[in-house]
Write an enzyme that holds these catalytic residues in place. Structure first.
Site, PDB file in Angstrom:
ATOM      1  N   GLU A  47      -6.852   4.723   7.815  1.00  0.00           N
ATOM      2  CA  GLU A  47      -6.556   6.135   7.546  1.00  0.00           C
ATOM      3  C   GLU A  47      -7.744   6.816   6.865  1.00  0.00           C
ATOM      4  O   GLU A  47      -8.023   7.987   7.102  1.00  0.00           O
ATOM      5  CB  GLU A  47      -5.274   6.253   6.705  1.00  0.00           C
ATOM      6  CG  GLU A  47      -4.039   5.949   7.549  1.00  0.00           C
ATOM      7  CD  GLU A  47      -2.863   5.367   6.789  1.00  0.00           C
ATOM      8  OE1 GLU A  47      -2.847   5.421   5.546  1.00  0.00           O
ATOM      9  OE2 GLU A  47      -1.954   4.837   7.460  1.00  0.00           O
ATOM     10  N   LYS A  94       0.153   4.222  -0.242  1.00  0.00           N
ATOM     11  CA  LYS A  94      -0.476   5.407   0.376  1.00  0.00           C
ATOM     12  C   LYS A  94      -0.230   6.629  -0.518  1.00  0.00           C
ATOM     13  O   LYS A  94      -0.220   6.494  -1.732  1.00  0.00           O
ATOM     14  CB  LYS A  94       0.022   5.578   1.811  1.00  0.00           C
ATOM     15  CG  LYS A  94      -0.159   4.278   2.627  1.00  0.00           C
ATOM     16  CD  LYS A  94       0.024   4.435   4.096  1.00  0.00           C
ATOM     17  CE  LYS A  94      -0.206   3.079   4.777  1.00  0.00           C
ATOM     18  NZ  LYS A  94      -0.103   3.148   6.222  1.00  0.00           N
ATOM     19  N   ASN A 123       0.875  -1.172   0.000  1.00  0.00           N
ATOM     20  CA  ASN A 123       0.000   0.000   0.000  1.00  0.00           C
ATOM     21  C   ASN A 123       0.909   1.218   0.000  1.00  0.00           C
ATOM     22  O   ASN A 123       1.496   1.545   1.022  1.00  0.00           O
ATOM     23  CB  ASN A 123      -0.909  -0.015   1.239  1.00  0.00           C
ATOM     24  CG  ASN A 123      -1.751   1.248   1.356  1.00  0.00           C
ATOM     25  OD1 ASN A 123      -1.762   2.085   0.435  1.00  0.00           O
ATOM     26  ND2 ASN A 123      -2.449   1.401   2.462  1.00  0.00           N
ATOM     27  N   GLU A 151      -5.481  -4.941  10.312  1.00  0.00           N
ATOM     28  CA  GLU A 151      -4.470  -3.914  10.537  1.00  0.00           C
ATOM     29  C   GLU A 151      -4.734  -3.209  11.872  1.00  0.00           C
ATOM     30  O   GLU A 151      -5.546  -2.274  11.922  1.00  0.00           O
ATOM     31  CB  GLU A 151      -4.490  -2.882   9.408  1.00  0.00           C
ATOM     32  CG  GLU A 151      -4.157  -3.455   8.049  1.00  0.00           C
ATOM     33  CD  GLU A 151      -3.528  -2.421   7.124  1.00  0.00           C
ATOM     34  OE1 GLU A 151      -2.547  -2.772   6.457  1.00  0.00           O
ATOM     35  OE2 GLU A 151      -4.002  -1.268   7.073  1.00  0.00           O
ATOM     36  N   GLY A 183       2.526   2.189  10.739  1.00  0.00           N
ATOM     37  CA  GLY A 183       3.475   3.290  10.612  1.00  0.00           C
ATOM     38  C   GLY A 183       4.187   3.629  11.909  1.00  0.00           C
ATOM     39  O   GLY A 183       4.835   4.678  12.006  1.00  0.00           O
ATOM     40  N   HIS A 242      -9.586   1.333   4.712  1.00  0.00           N
ATOM     41  CA  HIS A 242      -8.322   1.479   5.454  1.00  0.00           C
ATOM     42  C   HIS A 242      -8.555   2.419   6.641  1.00  0.00           C
ATOM     43  O   HIS A 242      -9.307   3.386   6.537  1.00  0.00           O
ATOM     44  CB  HIS A 242      -7.228   2.029   4.533  1.00  0.00           C
ATOM     45  CG  HIS A 242      -5.870   1.945   5.137  1.00  0.00           C
ATOM     46  ND1 HIS A 242      -5.437   2.834   6.097  1.00  0.00           N
ATOM     47  CD2 HIS A 242      -4.861   1.046   4.964  1.00  0.00           C
ATOM     48  CE1 HIS A 242      -4.213   2.486   6.473  1.00  0.00           C
ATOM     49  NE2 HIS A 242      -3.837   1.405   5.799  1.00  0.00           N
ATOM     50  N   SER A 282       3.394  -2.322  10.164  1.00  0.00           N
ATOM     51  CA  SER A 282       4.849  -2.406  10.361  1.00  0.00           C
ATOM     52  C   SER A 282       5.413  -3.778  10.008  1.00  0.00           C
ATOM     53  O   SER A 282       6.376  -4.234  10.626  1.00  0.00           O
ATOM     54  CB  SER A 282       5.233  -2.012  11.797  1.00  0.00           C
ATOM     55  OG  SER A 282       4.838  -0.670  12.058  1.00  0.00           O
TER      56      SER A 282
HETATM   57  P1  13P Z   1       3.005   0.256   7.601  1.00  0.00           P
HETATM   58  O1  13P Z   1       3.510  -1.027   6.992  1.00  0.00           O
HETATM   59  O2  13P Z   1       3.751   1.461   7.131  1.00  0.00           O
HETATM   60  O3  13P Z   1       2.873   0.146   9.084  1.00  0.00           O
HETATM   61  O4  13P Z   1       1.512   0.459   7.037  1.00  0.00           O
HETATM   62  C1  13P Z   1       0.619  -0.592   7.109  1.00  0.00           C
HETATM   63  C2  13P Z   1      -0.596  -0.239   6.347  1.00  0.00           C
HETATM   64  O5  13P Z   1      -1.341   0.650   6.734  1.00  0.00           O
HETATM   65  C3  13P Z   1      -0.855  -0.945   5.096  1.00  0.00           C
HETATM   66  O6  13P Z   1      -2.126  -0.661   4.608  1.00  0.00           O
END
Ligand code: 13P
Length: 253
Positions: free
Chosen positions: A99, A14, A12, A169, A175, A97, A215
């Site tokens: 976010e 982002k 992803n 997740e 992150g 997601h 992560s």
């Molecule tokens: P990270 O791997 O940067 O923690 O992000 C995970 C994520 O949100 C994947 O959709």
């Protein structure tokens, strides 16, 4: 991982990478995926999708989007429909997601509509669910995950559920560099599978690929992927580095 189910390593990206940068990164990823034992997906920003689809064509890498709108067309300024993605050659789409839920007011109701729109267009939805640290500490993690699964998949038939991918997740692991332990991740992925079994029957639940995200990196991927109910990863930060992403792909044997 389980040989009955498809193992999926999905990046992803982002809100990272311009078109030119996306072309360069994907060019580095392709050789690392050429003999992958798993399905490899890169979910790029919308504007990068045409170049990603062109570069990935004929390779083992599938392209995904990070969102869509649930309506087919109309006066929805700034939105993108499932048909627009499908016509480009996009195969997957991340839906719900954390976010998007946190920063863009995505609700379980809109997530449910988006899952329906993706399936209708022949896109594979990657439904994201996960609890906050506060919810985990309050002891309501299980209820929260089960509620998300029940509402988000309320309009999906058992036959269509076989085409849906679920990603667990935990928000506190995204992150932050703070990965869930393999035991924590396995516990919730099993909870998700048990909930799917209640809703859609055991056979369907056994066929659904459930990914872990938060992560995941080149160092911890093999341990997480060794768990019986973890069928792959949804990777943020580490998917932006071809070497790291390549090592995660290699860990998915
Ligand atoms: P990270 O791997 O940067 O923690 O992000 C995970 C994520 O949100 C994947 O959709």
């Amino acid at each position: 991982m389980n040989s009955k189910r498809k193992t999926i390593i999905a990046g992803n990206w982002k809100m990272n990478k311009t078109c030119k940068e996306a072309e360069a990164l994907l060019g580095e990823v392709l050789p690392k995926a050429s003999d992958a034992a798993c399905e490899v997906v890169v979910c790029t920003p919308y504007v990068d999708l045409p170049v990603a689809c062109r570069v990935a064509e004929g390779s083992k890498v599938k392209v995904g989007a990070q969102n869509l709108h649930f309506k087919a067309s109309g006066a929805y300024t700034g939105e993108i429909s499932a048909a627009m993605l499908q016509e480009l050659g996009v195969s997957y789409v991340i839906i719900g997601h954390s976010e998007r839920r946190e920063y863009f007011a995505e609700t379980d109701a809109t997530v449910s509509l988006k899952i329906g729109a993706a399936l209708e267009a022949g896109l594979v939805p990657i439904l994201c669910v996960g609890e906050s640290l506060e919810q985990r500490e309050q002891g309501i993690m299980s209820e929260h995950i089960r509620t998300q699964i029940k509402i988000d998949l309320a309009n999906v038939s058992a036959a269509d559920m076989g085409k849906v991918v679920v990603a667990y997740e935990p928000i506190w692991a995204i992150g932050t560099g703070k990965t869930a332990t393999s035991a924590q991740a396995q516990e919730v992925c099993k909870l998700i599978r048990d909930t799917l079994a209640e809703l859609f029957g055991a056979d369907t639940a056994e066929s659904v690929s459930i990914l872990y995200g938060g992560s995941m990196n080149a160092k911890n991927a093999a341990e997480l992927l060794s768990q019986p109910d973890i069928d792959g990863g949804l990777i943020g930060g580490a998917s932006l580095k071809a070497d790291d992403f390549g090592q995660i792909i290699a860990a998915a044997k």
